[in-house]
Design a protein around this motif. Sequence first.
Motif, PDB file in Angstrom:
ATOM      1  N   ALA A 482       0.896  -1.222   0.013  1.00  0.00           N
ATOM      2  CA  ALA A 482       0.003  -0.168   0.100  1.00  0.00           C
ATOM      3  C   ALA A 482       0.967   1.379   0.033  1.00  0.00           C
ATOM      4  CB  ALA A 482      -0.906  -0.151   1.207  1.00  0.00           C
ATOM      5  N   LEU A 483       2.167   1.279   0.437  1.00  0.00           N
ATOM      6  CA  LEU A 483       2.875   2.194   0.641  1.00  0.00           C
ATOM      7  C   LEU A 483       4.057   2.463  -0.384  1.00  0.00           C
ATOM      8  CD1 LEU A 483       3.546   2.567   4.631  1.00  0.00           C
ATOM      9  CD2 LEU A 483       1.813   3.786   3.105  1.00  0.00           C
ATOM     10  N   VAL A 484       3.875   1.696  -1.561  1.00  0.00           N
ATOM     11  CA  VAL A 484       4.943   1.872  -2.511  1.00  0.00           C
ATOM     12  C   VAL A 484       4.875   3.059  -3.171  1.00  0.00           C
ATOM     13  CG1 VAL A 484       5.170   0.938  -4.830  1.00  0.00           C
ATOM     14  CG2 VAL A 484       4.518  -0.544  -3.071  1.00  0.00           C
ATOM     15  N   LYS A 485       6.058   3.755  -3.017  1.00  0.00           N
ATOM     16  CA  LYS A 485       6.256   5.051  -3.487  1.00  0.00           C
ATOM     17  C   LYS A 485       7.092   4.969  -4.827  1.00  0.00           C
ATOM     18  CE  LYS A 485       5.913   7.220   1.059  1.00  0.00           C
ATOM     19  NZ  LYS A 485       6.892   7.933   2.139  1.00  0.00           N
ATOM     20  N   PRO A 486       7.122   6.007  -5.559  1.00  0.00           N
ATOM     21  CA  PRO A 486       8.017   6.067  -6.665  1.00  0.00           C
ATOM     22  C   PRO A 486       9.532   5.939  -6.400  1.00  0.00           C
ATOM     23  CG  PRO A 486       6.388   7.919  -6.899  1.00  0.00           C
ATOM     24  CD  PRO A 486       6.186   7.497  -5.397  1.00  0.00           C
ATOM     25  N   LYS A 487      10.316   5.312  -7.324  1.00  0.00           N
ATOM     26  CA  LYS A 487      11.712   5.060  -7.005  1.00  0.00           C
ATOM     27  C   LYS A 487      12.445   6.373  -7.042  1.00  0.00           C
ATOM     28  CE  LYS A 487      13.649   1.477  -8.717  1.00  0.00           C
ATOM     29  NZ  LYS A 487      14.232   0.321  -9.825  1.00  0.00           N
ATOM     30  N   ALA A 488      11.903   7.578  -7.964  1.00  0.00           N
ATOM     31  CA  ALA A 488      12.562   8.378  -7.943  1.00  0.00           C
ATOM     32  C   ALA A 488      11.716   9.754  -7.667  1.00  0.00           C
ATOM     33  CB  ALA A 488      13.169   8.581  -9.599  1.00  0.00           C
ATOM     34  N   LYS A 489      12.267  10.552  -6.867  1.00  0.00           N
ATOM     35  CA  LYS A 489      11.807  11.855  -6.491  1.00  0.00           C
ATOM     36  C   LYS A 489      12.300  12.832  -7.485  1.00  0.00           C
ATOM     37  CE  LYS A 489      11.139  15.295  -2.990  1.00  0.00           C
ATOM     38  NZ  LYS A 489      11.806  15.676  -1.607  1.00  0.00           N
ATOM     39  N   ILE A 490      11.328  13.761  -8.216  1.00  0.00           N
ATOM     40  CA  ILE A 490      11.763  14.680  -9.043  1.00  0.00           C
ATOM     41  C   ILE A 490      12.393  15.886  -8.390  1.00  0.00           C
ATOM     42  CG2 ILE A 490      10.776  16.066 -11.082  1.00  0.00           C
ATOM     43  CD1 ILE A 490       8.539  14.147 -11.603  1.00  0.00           C
ATOM     44  N   VAL A 491      13.552  16.215  -8.520  1.00  0.00           N
ATOM     45  CA  VAL A 491      14.164  17.284  -7.977  1.00  0.00           C
ATOM     46  C   VAL A 491      13.863  18.464  -8.832  1.00  0.00           C
ATOM     47  CG1 VAL A 491      16.320  18.362  -7.254  1.00  0.00           C
ATOM     48  CG2 VAL A 491      15.881  16.012  -6.821  1.00  0.00           C
ATOM     49  N   ASP A 492      14.123  18.476  -9.983  1.00  0.00           N
ATOM     50  CA  ASP A 492      13.945  19.337 -11.187  1.00  0.00           C
ATOM     51  C   ASP A 492      13.101  18.643 -12.353  1.00  0.00           C
ATOM     52  OD1 ASP A 492      15.265  21.628  -9.729  1.00  0.00           O
ATOM     53  OD2 ASP A 492      17.032  20.545 -10.032  1.00  0.00           O
ATOM     54  N   ALA A 493      11.968  19.067 -12.828  1.00  0.00           N
ATOM     55  CA  ALA A 493      11.180  18.668 -14.027  1.00  0.00           C
ATOM     56  C   ALA A 493      11.870  18.837 -15.044  1.00  0.00           C
ATOM     57  CB  ALA A 493       9.735  18.970 -13.846  1.00  0.00           C
ATOM     58  N   ALA A 494      11.826  18.566 -16.216  1.00  0.00           N
ATOM     59  CA  ALA A 494      12.546  19.127 -17.443  1.00  0.00           C
ATOM     60  C   ALA A 494      12.527  20.501 -17.635  1.00  0.00           C
ATOM     61  CB  ALA A 494      11.851  18.180 -18.411  1.00  0.00           C
ATOM     62  N   TYR A 495      13.474  21.053 -17.793  1.00  0.00           N
ATOM     63  CA  TYR A 495      13.525  22.499 -18.185  1.00  0.00           C
ATOM     64  C   TYR A 495      14.529  22.878 -19.114  1.00  0.00           C
ATOM     65  CZ  TYR A 495      17.662  22.429 -15.194  1.00  0.00           C
ATOM     66  OH  TYR A 495      19.009  22.233 -14.519  1.00  0.00           O
ATOM     67  N   VAL A 496      14.474  24.024 -20.033  1.00  0.00           N
ATOM     68  CA  VAL A 496      15.237  24.216 -21.016  1.00  0.00           C
ATOM     69  C   VAL A 496      16.163  25.478 -20.703  1.00  0.00           C
ATOM     70  CG1 VAL A 496      15.320  24.886 -23.367  1.00  0.00           C
ATOM     71  CG2 VAL A 496      13.540  23.452 -22.675  1.00  0.00           C
ATOM     72  N   LEU A 497      17.255  25.397 -20.940  1.00  0.00           N
ATOM     73  CA  LEU A 497      18.411  26.360 -20.799  1.00  0.00           C
ATOM     74  C   LEU A 497      17.974  27.653 -21.704  1.00  0.00           C
ATOM     75  CD1 LEU A 497      21.558  24.627 -20.151  1.00  0.00           C
ATOM     76  CD2 LEU A 497      19.895  25.459 -18.358  1.00  0.00           C
ATOM     77  N   SER A 498      18.009  28.836 -21.333  1.00  0.00           N
ATOM     78  CA  SER A 498      17.768  29.867 -22.000  1.00  0.00           C
ATOM     79  C   SER A 498      18.924  30.137 -23.078  1.00  0.00           C
ATOM     80  CB  SER A 498      17.789  31.322 -21.202  1.00  0.00           C
ATOM     81  OG  SER A 498      18.955  31.587 -20.180  1.00  0.00           O
ATOM     82  N   ASP A 499      20.129  29.731 -22.842  1.00  0.00           N
ATOM     83  CA  ASP A 499      21.084  30.021 -23.971  1.00  0.00           C
ATOM     84  C   ASP A 499      21.140  28.738 -24.969  1.00  0.00           C
ATOM     85  OD1 ASP A 499      21.778  32.359 -23.187  1.00  0.00           O
ATOM     86  OD2 ASP A 499      23.255  31.937 -21.845  1.00  0.00           O
ATOM     87  N   PRO A 500      21.055  28.813 -25.878  1.00  0.00           N
ATOM     88  CA  PRO A 500      21.043  27.738 -27.053  1.00  0.00           C
ATOM     89  C   PRO A 500      22.518  27.205 -27.071  1.00  0.00           C
ATOM     90  CG  PRO A 500      20.679  29.713 -28.209  1.00  0.00           C
ATOM     91  CD  PRO A 500      20.656  30.242 -26.731  1.00  0.00           C
ATOM     92  N   ILE A 501      22.452  25.986 -27.426  1.00  0.00           N
ATOM     93  CA  ILE A 501      23.744  25.335 -27.640  1.00  0.00           C
ATOM     94  C   ILE A 501      24.414  25.628 -28.922  1.00  0.00           C
ATOM     95  CG2 ILE A 501      25.009  23.111 -28.056  1.00  0.00           C
ATOM     96  CD1 ILE A 501      24.029  23.497 -25.196  1.00  0.00           C
ATOM     97  N   SER A 502      23.593  25.939 -29.975  1.00  0.00           N
ATOM     98  CA  SER A 502      23.945  26.398 -31.126  1.00  0.00           C
ATOM     99  C   SER A 502      22.882  26.956 -31.906  1.00  0.00           C
ATOM    100  CB  SER A 502      24.519  25.265 -31.959  1.00  0.00           C
ATOM    101  OG  SER A 502      23.801  24.144 -32.526  1.00  0.00           O
ATOM    102  N   PRO A 503      22.895  28.065 -32.995  1.00  0.00           N
ATOM    103  CA  PRO A 503      24.329  28.414 -33.075  1.00  0.00           C
ATOM    104  C   PRO A 503      24.925  29.611 -32.193  1.00  0.00           C
ATOM    105  CG  PRO A 503      22.694  29.562 -34.437  1.00  0.00           C
ATOM    106  CD  PRO A 503      22.155  28.493 -33.699  1.00  0.00           C
ATOM    107  N   LYS A 504      26.258  29.469 -32.021  1.00  0.00           N
ATOM    108  CA  LYS A 504      26.724  30.532 -31.098  1.00  0.00           C
ATOM    109  C   LYS A 504      27.530  31.696 -32.253  1.00  0.00           C
ATOM    110  CE  LYS A 504      26.749  28.601 -26.990  1.00  0.00           C
ATOM    111  NZ  LYS A 504      26.184  29.114 -25.980  1.00  0.00           N
TER     112      LYS A 504
END
Length: 537
Positions: A482-504
């Motif tokens: 009854a107390l089965v919990k998710p194996k992984a606790k989400i610290v940070d849900a998926a987020y996108v960095l403001s600076d793109p990888i390319s083009p620089k």
Amino acid sequence: MGAVDNNKEYVDIRKYYLRYKNYWPVIVISFVVFCILGFFYFHFAPPVLQVNANILIKEDEGISGSTASSSAASAAASQAMQNFAFGGSSSLGGNSVNDELLLLSSYSLFREVGRDLNLNVRYSVDDFPFDKDCYKNSPVKVYTVTPIADNLAGLIKFRLKVSSGGRCSITAKQGWKTIGSVSSTDFPVRLNTKYGPFYFDLTNYYKPKESLSMDILFLGYDFCAELLQKQITVDQVTKKANVVSLTMEDKNRIRGKEILNTLISLYNENGQVDKNGETKLMDDFLGGRINLLNAELDSVERNIERYKKENNLTDIDEEAKIILDKSQDFKEKQIEAESQYTVIELVEEFLTKRENRYSLVPLNIGLNDKTVLEGLQSYNEALLDRIKLLMTTKPGNPAIDLTNKQIDAMRANMIETVRSIKSGLGRARGDLASQENYFLSRIGNMPTQEREFISIKRQQMIKQELFMFLLQKREENALTQALVKPKAKIVDAAYVLSDPISPKLSVVLILSVVLSFIISLIYIISAECIKKKRSIN
């Protein structure tokens, strides 16, 4: 005018300056043109974005309400496994993180992600100056009614064109080979290939009376999983914490975030399924033993009832109270011996059954012998490694056969160990029986009825203790489920960095300068060669 002395030969620098100074407009024009092209590329090229997510891997702490003996045994076994896995060091985080990293980056998990998000179908609409990537907003969708993607190796590329008049033409290619084509004005359009029929239909994003040209890539789920494995990086943030980082690069921020969030969600769902499977196995095992003991306990109670009726007995308990008080210590030892013998017998029965060949052996059933407990812990660890190996490898892998042989050898060794312990417990029961006979000989002056009743009552107590013990374990197992919990606790849900990888911008400017220099150099060398050829002629 300058000169350089080199083996008595002189180089006239002014001569070369006068010779190439007329080419400076070429250099300037080339530089300006490539800078303009770089500027347009930097502003119009679709940026490649980095998507991150962080999760915390939880360690399984079990149920705090377990008995002291089983808790101590479980803690000792867990500590022993941790010391073995990490060389006795406690500074490397949880002992399950490395295993969970493999599960998070497993082929089967990425295959589920690709199937759930329909990532095996990729759409791109022709546009200037760069094609437009469409994710969940394609004007045309492709689907199949048969599981083509399950068995397709590689990919199929569809070239689709829709005229302003509504006529659609589709060509399917695999590599350089055309495997099908069709032209129609009615949607959905069916395209037959050697793999099966594909259907193309319009979506709400289609604009009528406008021409459309686009490419559609249809990938097999296996190939899609391989691409996701290369695209997503799963790594531990630091060795001193159980935090795992997931990173990927994608041109579509929505798709990137959904991929990582779905990956985490499916990982937690699979962990819950595994945990529920273990508790279900324990519940079935305990349920069967409880039903058997319940029947035996009912039989003993009926024997007591029949014995009292046949001998006209009323309150023998009060009469035998003094004797029972004095023999309490003896009975506790006998009950313990009977309990351990029954438990070891259950373990032997479980191990020898063929249908339990690769099933986890329940440990938390009151077994006190540390040798057997540690051996069963190692045996279960080997079975868990086999399950993880099956999840991360394809069928027919030699490593699976080797693991099966190792597990069979461990099971045979455990059966011999269990039988040896059982034999020792049998001898201990015999010794206790001898002591019982000695004790009964001392109270031989008691009426036969009292001695027979005590024997029946003792059987009832033994079976009742075992019955209550198994009921407690079943409740603990139900609480665990009854107390089965998710194996992984989400610290940070998926987020996108403001600076793109390319083009620089810096990279684009450097490439523009380098290319302008190369083109200018090629032009000057070509022009000089032509002049030299003309002068020779």
